[in-house]
Design an enzyme around this catalytic site. Sequence first.
Site, PDB file in Angstrom:
ATOM      1  N   LYS A  17       0.859  -1.192   0.000  1.00 23.74           N
ATOM      2  CA  LYS A  17       0.000   0.000   0.000  1.00 23.74           C
ATOM      3  C   LYS A  17       0.888   1.232   0.000  1.00 23.74           C
ATOM      4  O   LYS A  17       1.895   1.288   0.706  1.00 23.74           O
ATOM      5  CB  LYS A  17      -0.891  -0.009   1.241  1.00 23.74           C
ATOM      6  N   THR A  63      -3.523  -5.625   0.010  1.00 24.86           N
ATOM      7  CA  THR A  63      -2.938  -4.320   0.347  1.00 24.86           C
ATOM      8  C   THR A  63      -3.856  -3.581   1.322  1.00 24.86           C
ATOM      9  O   THR A  63      -3.400  -2.759   2.116  1.00 24.86           O
ATOM     10  CB  THR A  63      -2.680  -3.463  -0.915  1.00 24.86           C
ATOM     11  N   ASP A  64      -5.125  -3.903   1.295  1.00 25.71           N
ATOM     12  CA  ASP A  64      -6.053  -3.310   2.260  1.00 25.71           C
ATOM     13  C   ASP A  64      -5.694  -3.734   3.693  1.00 25.71           C
ATOM     14  O   ASP A  64      -5.769  -2.931   4.626  1.00 25.71           O
ATOM     15  CB  ASP A  64      -7.491  -3.738   1.908  1.00 25.71           C
ATOM     16  N   PHE A 170      31.787  32.655  -5.904  1.00 28.45           N
ATOM     17  CA  PHE A 170      32.096  31.592  -6.873  1.00 28.45           C
ATOM     18  C   PHE A 170      33.069  32.179  -7.884  1.00 28.45           C
ATOM     19  O   PHE A 170      32.692  32.966  -8.743  1.00 28.45           O
ATOM     20  CB  PHE A 170      30.818  31.076  -7.557  1.00 28.45           C
ATOM     21  N   ARG A 187      27.682  36.700  -3.529  1.00 26.09           N
ATOM     22  CA  ARG A 187      26.444  36.414  -4.260  1.00 26.09           C
ATOM     23  C   ARG A 187      25.392  35.883  -3.288  1.00 26.09           C
ATOM     24  O   ARG A 187      25.702  35.541  -2.144  1.00 26.09           O
ATOM     25  CB  ARG A 187      26.699  35.380  -5.365  1.00 26.09           C
ATOM     26  N   VAL A 241      28.968  25.664  -3.764  1.00 31.27           N
ATOM     27  CA  VAL A 241      28.026  24.720  -3.145  1.00 31.27           C
ATOM     28  C   VAL A 241      28.777  23.440  -2.795  1.00 31.27           C
ATOM     29  O   VAL A 241      28.569  22.847  -1.733  1.00 31.27           O
ATOM     30  CB  VAL A 241      26.851  24.435  -4.108  1.00 31.27           C
ATOM     31  N   GLN A 242      29.700  23.021  -3.685  1.00 30.69           N
ATOM     32  CA  GLN A 242      30.448  21.785  -3.452  1.00 30.69           C
ATOM     33  C   GLN A 242      31.178  21.834  -2.108  1.00 30.69           C
ATOM     34  O   GLN A 242      31.129  20.896  -1.304  1.00 30.69           O
ATOM     35  CB  GLN A 242      31.480  21.560  -4.573  1.00 30.69           C
ATOM     36  N   ASN A 268      21.420  24.477  -6.884  1.00 30.74           N
ATOM     37  CA  ASN A 268      21.882  25.854  -6.711  1.00 30.74           C
ATOM     38  C   ASN A 268      20.838  26.751  -7.358  1.00 30.74           C
ATOM     39  O   ASN A 268      20.797  26.894  -8.580  1.00 30.74           O
ATOM     40  CB  ASN A 268      23.265  26.025  -7.366  1.00 30.74           C
ATOM     41  N   HIS A 270      19.525  29.862  -8.622  1.00 29.31           N
ATOM     42  CA  HIS A 270      20.245  31.076  -9.011  1.00 29.31           C
ATOM     43  C   HIS A 270      19.415  32.345  -8.817  1.00 29.31           C
ATOM     44  O   HIS A 270      18.210  32.361  -9.069  1.00 29.31           O
ATOM     45  CB  HIS A 270      20.664  30.985 -10.480  1.00 29.31           C
TER      46      HIS A 270
HETATM   47  O1  LIG Z   1      28.673  26.810  -6.247  1.00 29.66           O
HETATM   48  C1  LIG Z   1      28.662  26.690  -7.491  1.00 29.66           C
HETATM   49  N1  LIG Z   1      29.184  25.569  -8.060  1.00 29.66           N
HETATM   50  C2  LIG Z   1      29.207  25.367  -9.415  1.00 29.66           C
HETATM   51  O2  LIG Z   1      29.698  24.298  -9.903  1.00 29.66           O
HETATM   52  C3  LIG Z   1      28.639  26.386 -10.211  1.00 29.66           C
HETATM   53  N2  LIG Z   1      28.485  26.522 -11.556  1.00 29.66           N
HETATM   54  C4  LIG Z   1      27.858  27.713 -11.766  1.00 29.66           C
HETATM   55  O3  LIG Z   1      27.504  28.160 -12.888  1.00 29.66           O
HETATM   56  N3  LIG Z   1      27.627  28.355 -10.593  1.00 29.66           N
HETATM   57  C5  LIG Z   1      28.113  27.549  -9.604  1.00 29.66           C
HETATM   58  N4  LIG Z   1      28.128  27.676  -8.256  1.00 29.66           N
END
Ligand SMILES: O=c1[nH]c(=O)c2[nH]c(=O)[nH]c2[nH]1
Length: 316
Positions: A17, A63-64, A170, A187, A241-242, A268, A270
Amino acid sequence: MANNSVKVFLDKQEYGKDRVRLLKVHRDSKVHRVDDMTIRCLLSGAAFTTSYTEASNKAVVATDSIKNTCYVLAKSSKNVDTIELYGSELGNHFLNTYNWVENAHVTIIRHRWARMNIDGKPHTHSFWRDGEETRQTDIWVKRGPNGQRTVEIKSAITGLLVLKTTGSSFEDFVRDEYTTLAEAKDRILSTCVDSTWEFNVTNVQTSALMSTLSQIPFNQIYDSVREVTCKVFAEDESASVQATLYKMAAQSIENWKWLHRVSYALPNRHFFAVDLSYFRGTKNLAENADVYQPLSDPSGLICATVTRAPNTTARL
Ligand SMILES: O=c1[nH]c(=O)c2[nH]c(=O)[nH]c2[nH]1
């Protein structure tokens, strides 16, 4: 003539379910608590093969009935406020009750109900939905040798939407003939966090399964991963971000001995400063930016799993 009629076989199967909605109210004190969840409960095993291939329902638990079991166990269980424990109890129930069930796969989504503050005080029995973020768990309960059980649990935060207005850059990325993006010293950073962490309990006697699982502080770990995610997001001078993702995951593994692998999927989202130079030469780029265009699509997507190196220990 060669017999070239196509042969097929049943490769994979699970059934059960989905979207079972359940609210449990805890009225054991004047301050009520609620657990609101959506449950998926799927069963599998060789005994179900004939339900697909020979139209035999002899092994099929309706499933009930699976749905009914979710409610019956929610009535008696002491574990409903910990989705990992309630889900394991539910999965284990199907293996205990029907000896031909080999695996139970339980997914629980827990919906948010935050307590209302009325006249500055937490209200005893009124709640509000403070966002679409959810807590989730995916649990696989399997049979092991000699009546043992193996349980794999993947817990998650999904849909935690966050934004910061500075402390993110970045720069220094590949510049070539495909590049239009300007380097950004400062940013907006915004993402919708999906984070997953895993627990494994292997070959435990069935009778000891729930007491073994009860030793894992699932709720504290969830609160802590969420807090670490927010704290690192807010405080990190993010180079990307990585890099921020890696710090979030590493911190939770350092904090908790139970955690060996933590994954994140971070879109990410934007926000581009709007070029207003067309209007009387208005400056709104780089250090002059305060009017942005949030871009709903496309977004970047950064995904990684961080794993504890062997023989390294955590704080708790
Ligand atoms: O933190 C980021 N990682 C990326 O790999 C990436 N690529 C991008 O265009 N902006 C960003 N910002």
